[in-house]
Design a protein around this motif. Structure first.
Motif, mmCIF file in Angstrom:
data_model
loop_
_atom_site.group_PDB
_atom_site.id
_atom_site.type_symbol
_atom_site.label_atom_id
_atom_site.label_comp_id
_atom_site.label_asym_id
_atom_site.label_seq_id
_atom_site.Cartn_x
_atom_site.Cartn_y
_atom_site.Cartn_z
ATOM 1 N N SER A 196 5.199 -33.070 -49.564
ATOM 2 C CA SER A 196 4.243 -32.198 -50.390
ATOM 3 C C SER A 196 4.003 -30.909 -50.091
ATOM 4 O O SER A 196 4.078 -29.915 -50.798
ATOM 5 C CB SER A 196 3.124 -32.868 -51.004
ATOM 6 O OG SER A 196 3.136 -34.400 -51.193
ATOM 7 N N LEU A 214 11.817 -36.057 -56.645
ATOM 8 C CA LEU A 214 10.444 -34.892 -56.156
ATOM 9 C C LEU A 214 10.655 -34.701 -54.634
ATOM 10 O O LEU A 214 10.591 -33.741 -54.047
ATOM 11 C CB LEU A 214 9.400 -35.072 -56.699
ATOM 12 C CG LEU A 214 8.994 -34.949 -58.154
ATOM 13 C CD1 LEU A 214 7.666 -34.919 -58.416
ATOM 14 C CD2 LEU A 214 9.308 -33.271 -58.645
ATOM 15 N N PHE A 219 15.315 -25.843 -49.510
ATOM 16 C CA PHE A 219 14.589 -27.160 -49.102
ATOM 17 C C PHE A 219 15.729 -28.131 -48.582
ATOM 18 O O PHE A 219 15.197 -29.223 -47.981
ATOM 19 C CB PHE A 219 14.136 -27.447 -50.568
ATOM 20 C CG PHE A 219 13.128 -26.676 -51.156
ATOM 21 C CD1 PHE A 219 11.854 -26.991 -50.821
ATOM 22 C CD2 PHE A 219 13.592 -25.624 -52.096
ATOM 23 C CE1 PHE A 219 10.913 -26.008 -51.228
ATOM 24 C CE2 PHE A 219 12.875 -24.878 -52.487
ATOM 25 C CZ PHE A 219 11.316 -24.894 -52.212
ATOM 26 N N LEU A 240 12.017 -22.559 -58.071
ATOM 27 C CA LEU A 240 11.789 -23.855 -58.763
ATOM 28 C C LEU A 240 13.261 -24.311 -58.879
ATOM 29 O O LEU A 240 13.598 -25.599 -58.594
ATOM 30 C CB LEU A 240 11.152 -23.579 -60.276
ATOM 31 C CG LEU A 240 11.074 -25.075 -61.087
ATOM 32 C CD1 LEU A 240 10.116 -26.065 -60.054
ATOM 33 C CD2 LEU A 240 10.471 -24.900 -62.405
ATOM 34 N N SER A 275 16.518 -31.553 -55.079
ATOM 35 C CA SER A 275 16.024 -32.907 -55.169
ATOM 36 C C SER A 275 16.695 -33.604 -56.336
ATOM 37 O O SER A 275 17.098 -34.735 -56.177
ATOM 38 C CB SER A 275 14.625 -32.521 -55.987
ATOM 39 O OG SER A 275 14.441 -31.614 -56.754
ATOM 40 N N PHE A 297 14.539 -25.540 -55.632
ATOM 41 C CA PHE A 297 13.956 -26.968 -55.304
ATOM 42 C C PHE A 297 14.497 -28.060 -55.988
ATOM 43 O O PHE A 297 14.809 -29.068 -55.595
ATOM 44 C CB PHE A 297 12.363 -26.920 -55.696
ATOM 45 C CG PHE A 297 11.869 -28.278 -55.395
ATOM 46 C CD1 PHE A 297 11.358 -28.536 -54.211
ATOM 47 C CD2 PHE A 297 11.246 -28.920 -56.613
ATOM 48 C CE1 PHE A 297 10.642 -29.764 -54.105
ATOM 49 C CE2 PHE A 297 10.856 -30.043 -56.204
ATOM 50 C CZ PHE A 297 10.440 -30.716 -55.197
ATOM 51 N N ILE A 318 4.909 -22.502 -52.849
ATOM 52 C CA ILE A 318 3.792 -22.069 -53.860
ATOM 53 C C ILE A 318 3.116 -20.610 -53.055
ATOM 54 O O ILE A 318 3.089 -19.635 -53.660
ATOM 55 C CB ILE A 318 2.941 -22.852 -54.547
ATOM 56 C CG1 ILE A 318 3.780 -23.752 -55.348
ATOM 57 C CG2 ILE A 318 1.793 -22.299 -55.203
ATOM 58 C CD1 ILE A 318 2.936 -24.815 -55.794
ATOM 59 N N ILE A 375 6.339 -28.147 -51.016
ATOM 60 C CA ILE A 375 6.235 -27.554 -52.080
ATOM 61 C C ILE A 375 4.778 -26.564 -52.291
ATOM 62 O O ILE A 375 4.964 -25.559 -52.585
ATOM 63 C CB ILE A 375 5.904 -28.671 -53.211
ATOM 64 C CG1 ILE A 375 6.962 -29.470 -53.301
ATOM 65 C CG2 ILE A 375 5.546 -28.075 -54.627
ATOM 66 C CD1 ILE A 375 6.946 -30.855 -54.381
ATOM 67 N N CYS A 391 11.514 -18.927 -48.232
ATOM 68 C CA CYS A 391 10.917 -18.660 -49.525
ATOM 69 C C CYS A 391 10.284 -17.286 -49.534
ATOM 70 O O CYS A 391 10.454 -16.669 -50.646
ATOM 71 C CB CYS A 391 10.006 -19.720 -49.991
ATOM 72 S SG CYS A 391 10.615 -21.277 -50.002
#
Lengths: 305, 540
Positions: free
Chosen positions: B82, B61, B223, B199, B206, B202, B89, B85, B174
């Motif tokens: 974090s 993650l 990312f 998603l 990852s 991402f 969003i 992310i 994004c």
């Protein structure tokens, strides 16, 4: 004796700063078509929301067929067909799904009525809600309000967005519904609209009911601006026009006359007797102008009673 | 300029909310570092060694951690990882709203009617979001600096500004991508596709850390360019070229979105299947499904629910595959195998799966609850609730139906994803207790209802601010789990976190007291919201 279709007593919703609805005492009889007339922001929708139980009055009571609009709001809505001023968004749902969804909530709709109204207004229920024009959204609102044969229709400015032909169809539908025994409470800010269909009219201004009038009284306070053009060969009957009852602000220029007519047109038409009119245009004045003409702005609303 | 001001006005709650989240995330992590890492260099190195082991398990993650013995390295990993992310969003919801939400509400039509060109209108939205996300990113920098000051240390301003630029650039890329995707399809599909694409991008980045086969494709993911810089970590770099690539993605995608917007009709998609116009229908749907309470709500949400169930299941399967891929090599190391035997009693797979999958599944189900609450809030503000209440249904009935629809929806997602995870664990030859898996999956239902109950109460009192506040509550609940023990908060305060109440059911079984507390919160929340709902005005 049957309970009134609508009865309010000292109904008040105070939003502060003079906004809201104040001390509304109103009674609408069964099978009556009651027009609720007022300028924008005068408290029409607030009254309707109090009747529908979606907002809680600050003071006073409201009853529909003897049922308390707050305490018995579910029972009230069994008897009511409601059309809000603005239709909410139903996104990608199709018209027929919206009908089924809200019809399902009230335990079913009469498919014959749905079909009848959709056909009369040429509303394609197979299309998605977001594809509907504002007029079609209004038509869907009409279907939703009428679809279960309600005893009372509460309609918040129902004809806004409808073209004149559909407006006429709507008035016809209202008359049929009244003949079938239903009561209608209809809000509007257009005087001529309520004249078409209503038995009585309540006029609200700044949150206060200033007049409840029979239709002939409404005819008396109507106000039109007229432009009359006379044939070149005709002598303009200026003196007769100026002398006609209810005719004011007369301005003449060559063969044309402009004037304001209060109430009915009869006196003016009699004054025109014998003259050849080539063109006549009538503009209905807004409610605000009617208020300003009949009552000074600083005059307390109570004096209109 | 007016258009930019309007765009900022429309997105002001996002700006305030995400700035708050960004500030809290960095401040609490920076301040928390001093509470847990100690103050001597030896203490901090020991802390870094132990924390690096946890971090290595989370590379699926978050980017790999560096210099965890310093506040900069710790915050870079914990907070900025974090926040990438979180900002993605934000970009998703904001761009989706700008592209299609405002169009459905007629705002775009009104703006264009003023004579503003489509290109300028789109540019105004992009510039406004760029400004907003840079402010929020600066709030993160401020939180970091204040956190460092709280530990009586000093820190150079420049790296925190670089971190803000980087975070804003990622959010912008994004945003523009979502803006572009939103032009292509009908509104009801656009957000789903945009979310899936983000998603996917991402996960592409990852997962490429674990699966070498994906490494060749990770250049596609914004990312990837974000994690090439680690500006606040001592010795870390600010990769100017990678940041420029992010800005380049934003510019190119934004320009393409603008072009697509000029080519399509307002309210329509650029690519739409032409359907033959059939004869008009004048009848309501006769489907029985619309008459049955709860079922009609589920049917109305059928597309979204299917996407949620399939999406969560797919991610669940992916996490099972990852579990196998990560744990198997670890078990091959004799020293570690011994360590696992002592500390997790040989149940390494369930422990790992519980940690990475059910930890993530909680976030997903909290997200599901928030989307449903957002819908309740929208029903209120757009007048749909008023029309519903025009029917003979009580407000309590409406609330009960909403809650039940959400509960059944969460149940469907939990059951489908639980079955998918169960099947995949068999495929991967991972030994897992079926009953525990079922319990862990089903426990996601009351977990999501906790957020629904809080959301219902908020929607009954403050419908327009519900989603923002609920987002903060969720974030706070998550932080409570992370930082409650560090800041030695009272146990009862920590118990307010739904994430803690959920526990570790896959490894430890159901935490019955946690479940009872969750149910108590759910009951209290919905009862309170029923009372609030009865007392409030609707449509005023």
């Amino acid at each position: 004796m049957a309970a009134p279709a609508i009865r309010t007593s000292k109904l008040t919703k105070d939003y502060g700063l003079g906004h809201g609805l104040f001390d509304l005492d109103l009674e609408v009889s069964p099978q009556e078509v009651f027009g609720y007339l007022g300028p924008n922001g005068s408290g029409k929708s607030t009254t309707i929301r109090c009747l529908m139980g979606t907002i809680r009055p600050t003071l006073g009571t409201a009853y529909i067929f003897g049922l308390d609009c707050q305490r018995d709001s579910v029972a009230v809505k069994h008897k009511v067909g409601y059309m809000p001023g603005d239709m909410p968004q139903f996104g990608s749902l199709r018209g027929k799904e919206v009908v089924a969804y809200l019809g399902g909530m009230r335990g079913g709709a009469d498919p014959k009525i749905v079909r009848n109204i959709a056909e009369r207004f040429d509303l394609d229920l197979g299309r998605r809600f977001r594809e509907y024009s504002s007029g079609n959204k209004k038509k869907l609102g009409i279907v939703l309000a009428f679809m279960h044969r309600p005893e009372l229709l509460i309609l918040d400015e129902p004809t806004g967005g409808l073209d004149p032909l559909n407006q006429q169809e709507f008035y016809k539908l209202l008359r049929e519904t009244r003949d079938a025994g239903a009561t209608t409470f209809l809000s509007s800010h257009i005087l001529s609209e309520v004249e078409h269909v209503c038995d009585r009219v309540g006029i609200i201004r700044s949150g206060r009911l200033v007049k409840v009038a029979e239709l002939d009284e409404i005819h008396r306070i109507r106000l039109h601006r007229l432009e009359i053009e006379f044939a070149p060969s005709t002598e303009v009957p200026e003196a007769a026009i100026r002398a006609a009852a209810g005719v004011e602000d007369v301005v003449t220029a060559d063969q044309s006359v402009t004037c304001t007519v209060k109430g009915t047109f009869d006196p003016l038409l009699r004054a025109l007797n014998g003259a050849t009119v080539t063109n006549l245009v009538s503009h209905e004045r807004s409610l605000e102008e009617i208020f300003l003409t009949y009552y000074r702005p600083d005059e307390p609303a109570d004096s209109m009673r | 300029m007016t258009a930019i001001r309007l765009a900022l006005r429309l997105g002001r709650w996002g700006l305030v909310g995400f700035s708050g989240v960004a500030f809290i995330a960095t401040f609490i992590n920076a301040a928390g570092f001093y509470a847990i890492a100690g103050h001597t260099q030896a203490e901090r190195e020991a802390f870094a060694r132990s924390f690096a082991q946890i971090a290595s398990q989370l590379t699926v993650l978050l980017p790999p951690a560096t210099r965890l013995d310093t506040v900069g390295g710790y915050v870079q990993y914990r907070a900025y990882g974090s926040l990438a992310i979180v900002f993605a969003i934000w970009a998703l919801t904001s761009a989706g709203g700008a592209a299609r939400g405002d169009e459905e509400r007629g705002i775009v039509e009104m703006v264009l009617a003023t004579g503003l060109s489509r290109a300028r209108a789109t540019a105004a939205r992009i510039v406004a979001f760029a400004f907003a996300c840079f402010i929020a990113a600066l709030a993160a920098s401020l939180g970091f600096i204040l956190g460092v000051i709280s530990g009586n240390e000093t820190f150079s301003i420049a790296p925190s500004i670089e971190a803000a630029v980087l975070l804003a650039a990622l959010a912008m890329s994004c945003y523009s991508l979502v803006l572009l995707i939103s032009q292509l399809l009908a509104p009801r599909f656009a957000m789903g596709l945009a979310g899936a694409v983000l998603l996917g991008l991402f996960l592409l980045n990852s997962l490429s850390r674990t699966f070498d086969s994906l490494a060749t494709l990770r250049w596609l993911s914004p990312f990837r360019y974000y994690e090439l810089s680690q500006p606040v970590s001592p010795g870390g770099t600010f990769d100017v070229q990678a940041t420029l690539v992010l800005i380049g993605i934003a510019v190119v995608a934004g320009a393409t979105a603008t072009l697509a917007f000029t080519l399509r009709d307002l309210g329509a998609a650029l690519f739409a299947l032409r359907t033959a116009a059939g004869p008009p229908t004048y009848e309501g749907s006769s489907a029985l499904i619309w008459r049955i309470p709860v079922i009609r709500g589920l049917y109305d949400r059928r597309v979204g629910l299917t996407l949620w169930a399939v999406g969560v299941s797919a991610i669940g399967i992916l996490f099972v595959i990852l579990t196998k891929a990560i744990v198997q090599p670890l078990l091959a190391i004799p020293g570690l195998a011994q360590y696992f035997a002592v500390f997790v009693h040989g149940a390494i797979y369930p422990s790992f799966l519980s940690y990475i999958w059910f930890g993530f599944a909680q976030l997903l189900l909290a997200g599901f609850a928030i989307t449903q609450v957002a819908r309740w809030s929208a029903e209120d503000t757009d007048g749909r609730l008023e029309l519903i209440l025009g029917n003979p249904v009580s407000r309590t009935q409406v609330l009960i139906e909403r809650a039940t629809v959400l509960a059944v929806g969460a149940l469907i997602i939990a059951v489908v994803s639980g079955i998918a995870v169960g099947i995949e664990t068999r495929n991967q030859a991972i030994d897992i207790d079926g009953l525990r898996l079922a319990e862990a999956s089903l426990l996601l239902v009351p977990f999501s209802l906790v957020f629904a109950a809080v959301g219902a109460l908020l929607a009954a009192r403050l419908p327009r601010a519900t989603v923002g506040i609920l987002g903060v509550v969720t974030f706070g609940s998550y932080l409570m789990l992370q930082f409650g023990p560090i800041f030695k908060l009272p146990e009862w305060v920590q118990d307010l976190s739904a994430f803690k109440l959920y526990g570790q059911p896959l490894t430890n079984g159901v935490d019955w007291s946690g479940l009872v507390i969750m149910l108590a919160i759910v009951t209290a929340g919905f009862v309170a919201s029923a009372v609030a709902m009865k007392r409030r005005d609707v449509g005023a």
